[in-house]
Design a protein around this motif. Sequence first.
Motif, mmCIF file in Angstrom:
data_model
loop_
_atom_site.group_PDB
_atom_site.id
_atom_site.type_symbol
_atom_site.label_atom_id
_atom_site.label_comp_id
_atom_site.label_asym_id
_atom_site.label_seq_id
_atom_site.Cartn_x
_atom_site.Cartn_y
_atom_site.Cartn_z
ATOM 1 N N ASP A 199 0.816 -1.240 -0.240
ATOM 2 C CA ASP A 199 0.024 -0.021 0.140
ATOM 3 C C ASP A 199 0.876 1.279 -0.039
ATOM 4 O O ASP A 199 0.719 2.345 -0.664
ATOM 5 N N TYR A 200 1.870 1.243 0.888
ATOM 6 C CA TYR A 200 2.808 2.470 0.962
ATOM 7 C C TYR A 200 3.456 2.624 -0.453
ATOM 8 O O TYR A 200 3.678 3.568 -0.993
ATOM 9 N N ALA A 201 3.820 1.563 -0.956
ATOM 10 C CA ALA A 201 4.512 1.622 -2.669
ATOM 11 C C ALA A 201 3.722 2.183 -3.276
ATOM 12 O O ALA A 201 4.044 2.998 -4.191
ATOM 13 N N LEU A 205 10.921 5.189 -1.103
ATOM 14 C CA LEU A 205 10.483 4.516 -2.545
ATOM 15 C C LEU A 205 11.500 3.679 -3.176
ATOM 16 O O LEU A 205 11.267 2.650 -3.773
ATOM 17 N N ALA A 206 12.632 4.170 -3.111
ATOM 18 C CA ALA A 206 13.830 3.476 -3.920
ATOM 19 C C ALA A 206 14.201 2.080 -3.349
ATOM 20 O O ALA A 206 14.050 1.027 -3.862
ATOM 21 N N ARG A 207 13.850 2.038 -1.844
ATOM 22 C CA ARG A 207 13.878 0.813 -1.085
ATOM 23 C C ARG A 207 12.842 -0.276 -1.461
ATOM 24 O O ARG A 207 12.994 -1.437 -1.710
ATOM 25 N N LEU A 208 11.583 0.597 -1.684
ATOM 26 C CA LEU A 208 10.391 -0.488 -2.026
ATOM 27 C C LEU A 208 10.492 -0.823 -3.395
ATOM 28 O O LEU A 208 10.344 -2.087 -3.567
ATOM 29 N N GLN A 209 11.147 0.054 -4.395
ATOM 30 C CA GLN A 209 11.432 -0.583 -5.722
ATOM 31 C C GLN A 209 12.080 -1.701 -5.700
ATOM 32 O O GLN A 209 11.898 -2.723 -6.480
#
Lengths: 361, 459
Positions: free
Chosen positions: B125-127, B151-155
């Motif tokens: 959801d956060y992504a 965002l970079a980490r989630l990607q």
Amino acid sequence: MRSPLSPEMATQEVPLNETLAHLKTESETLKLKLEEERAKLHDVELHQVAEKVEGLGQFVMKTRRTLKGHGNKVLCMDWCKDKRRIVSSSQDGKVIVWDAFTTNKEHAVTMPCTWVMACAYAPSGCAVACGGLDNKCSVYPLSLDKNENLAAKKKSVAMHTNYLSACSFTNSDMQILTSSGDGTCALWDVESGQLLQSFHGHAADVLCLDLAPSETGNTFVSGGCDKKANVWDMRSGQCIQSFETHESDINSVRYYPSGDAFASGSDDATCRLYDLRADREVAIYSKESIIFGVSSVDFSLSGRLLFGGYNDYTINVWDVLKGTRVSILFGHENRVSTLRVSPDGTAFCTGSWDHTLRIWA
Amino acid sequence: MIYYFSFLTRSTSGRSHTILSKRTIEDILTRIQDETEGVPIRTVKSFMTKIPSVVTGADIVQWLMKNLSIEDPAEAMHIGSLIAAQGYFFPISDHVLSLRDDGTFYRFQAPYFWPSNCWEPENTDYAIYLCKRTMQNKTRLELTDYEAENLARLQRAFARKWEFIYMQAEAQVKIDRKKDKIERKILDSQERAFWDVHRPVPGCVNTTEMDIRKCRRMKNLHRVKKSVYGLTEEGKQSQSPIHTFFQHCPKGTKEDVEKEISFLKTQLDRHCMKMSKVAESLITYAEQFMDYDPFLTSPEPSNPWTSDDPTFWDLEASKEPSQQRVKKWGFSLEEALKDSAGRELFLKFLESEFSSENLRFWLAVQDLKKMPQEEVAQRAEEIWAEFLAEGAPSSINLDSHSYERTSQNLKDPGRYSFEDAQDHIYNLMKSDSYARFLRSNVYQDLLNARKKAVWKIAG
């Protein structure tokens, strides 16, 4: 139909074929009668009688030491009888013994579980007990040799079927009293790990306990998620008194220094004072602006002040007799989870979810 | 006849129930947004735009002070900041959720996003949220540094399902576009505030952290984790491991109620003290020990914690007890016995009267109770032999009833075998020898020794 309030009720035998519903009715009737009887003795309020007592002056209480070293929420702490050492435990499984006066760490142990919610210093100062999500209470002897691995000498004493919420040595290194999320309290023999007595009566998790200060007494009080505070006889395992006026979990209980009363702190944002001789709640400590739960309470040496650690990161100091708040202390950056006054009353220590402990005086 | 039901609890000390009514933050939130009694929420005109539905921090602080009876603005700001940190209202131009007592604009959070809905939003959801923020060309939606890092980490973490996340983000943007401009401004800010609570700015307190002891009994015990953006994980019923429901011993069986009735009857027979007497007793105790309470009376020469000087502790530990400490032994037998020096002196006095066996018995029984279980039986028998057996070397005087009881107990010797005897002996000491001890020369000399010294210096 016979009147439920008739005097015969109290002394007649309960026939064997009574239905459950009838029994429940009888129970409710007795509760009512008990309330009536107690109310008759409630001729005045504590704060009214205390009007004649001199008011307390302004207090200057500050953080005198900050103990940094835990890597996560501090959950519990206890003082050593030497008035300066403390043991503390945290969510990451670390148990640390400090000389709070110098702020030096003297021992550290890593428990095999997280959320070490309970810790206690032995009266001799030679051992500490701790436990939490492992459902056990373990005792670690404190070695003078800094290099010795404390974990190797660990002794498993108590075994519950749910988390350990609190533990306390009795007035000797040889017995430990525990409370648990399994709804019970228990008394254990440290050397053998034998269960000496168990205490059943809470209807939900027991969160806290405190031993009566009397040299001659054999009682303790416990508080739980069933909103009840129970006083127990350690010899028989029986509940001898019970108090149910809080509106939510009781997180902390502590005896008034004379042993005739005890205070409680609850998620309902109030602290309350219960007197054992009146068998009744005798004071409530609350304010409209205090809306977060109380995690921990303790009295100053004379019993005049009640310190409360709250989930709103503050400490509120109450005048026990007059019922008013005398001070609010800021400093912690997250919930205050534990609070204890030192054995000689010169300071109190707080532990917090902000990973630190503070000494206040 | 009126029958009362089981929710009836023992009444309180009579104070107004308004203080005790369920004072949740959400009650406050409702009151603070009330049209007549709440803060002035309005649309503010700023440069070329309108800022809808805001209130100033100062207004909130004032309202809190008035409605929660707070005298100190610092206290109001503290409690206000906590309420903000929990996500109930937020500054419209900042990710840090705290309350300032000035013209800063705040907005109230939509009840949909309130913590009481037990949100535990997933990283997917956060992504989606961060992703859709980058899709819209608005300065107010630009990612901050820590958000860009997140965002970079989630990607990286969701590399394989990133296409899915991107599509969801696009879908959300489409839905958002359909909404009214003003409504979008408000919803965007509320959504951002929601994520500020669940993915706080580094360094800020994460108020969603829970006390593990309380987790099991939260509202949605068996719930499936819900998605902010309506995603359903195929077949995955994720139940938080801490939410395992634990069945406690169910109350209400016949045996339980019978026990309760028995307990209540015992309580009814109890002789209780009047409140006026109780109050006097509590007051007397506190006043008596006021001089000994370091928070009320400064210790001599100083409180080690405030002066960094441990002399006070050194003095307490020394062989010579202070006059103040000696005075305390006169308060009660309990106080005298609590203090090792007091105990010693009392014993010495009794020895001089050849009546020390009572105290020695009492001390022996205290020690018995502190022993490891294994050693208890033997020690109990030793105590019997020393103090109670026929021809015992330190024979104590018990009433026949206590003697009989104790004798019976010793058939199966245990930690509490001597309780009756100990009580009897304690009361004997209290009413007889203790009073004489206080009048004795050994005690009076010690009590007055310092006094004489002080007079000497002053004279």
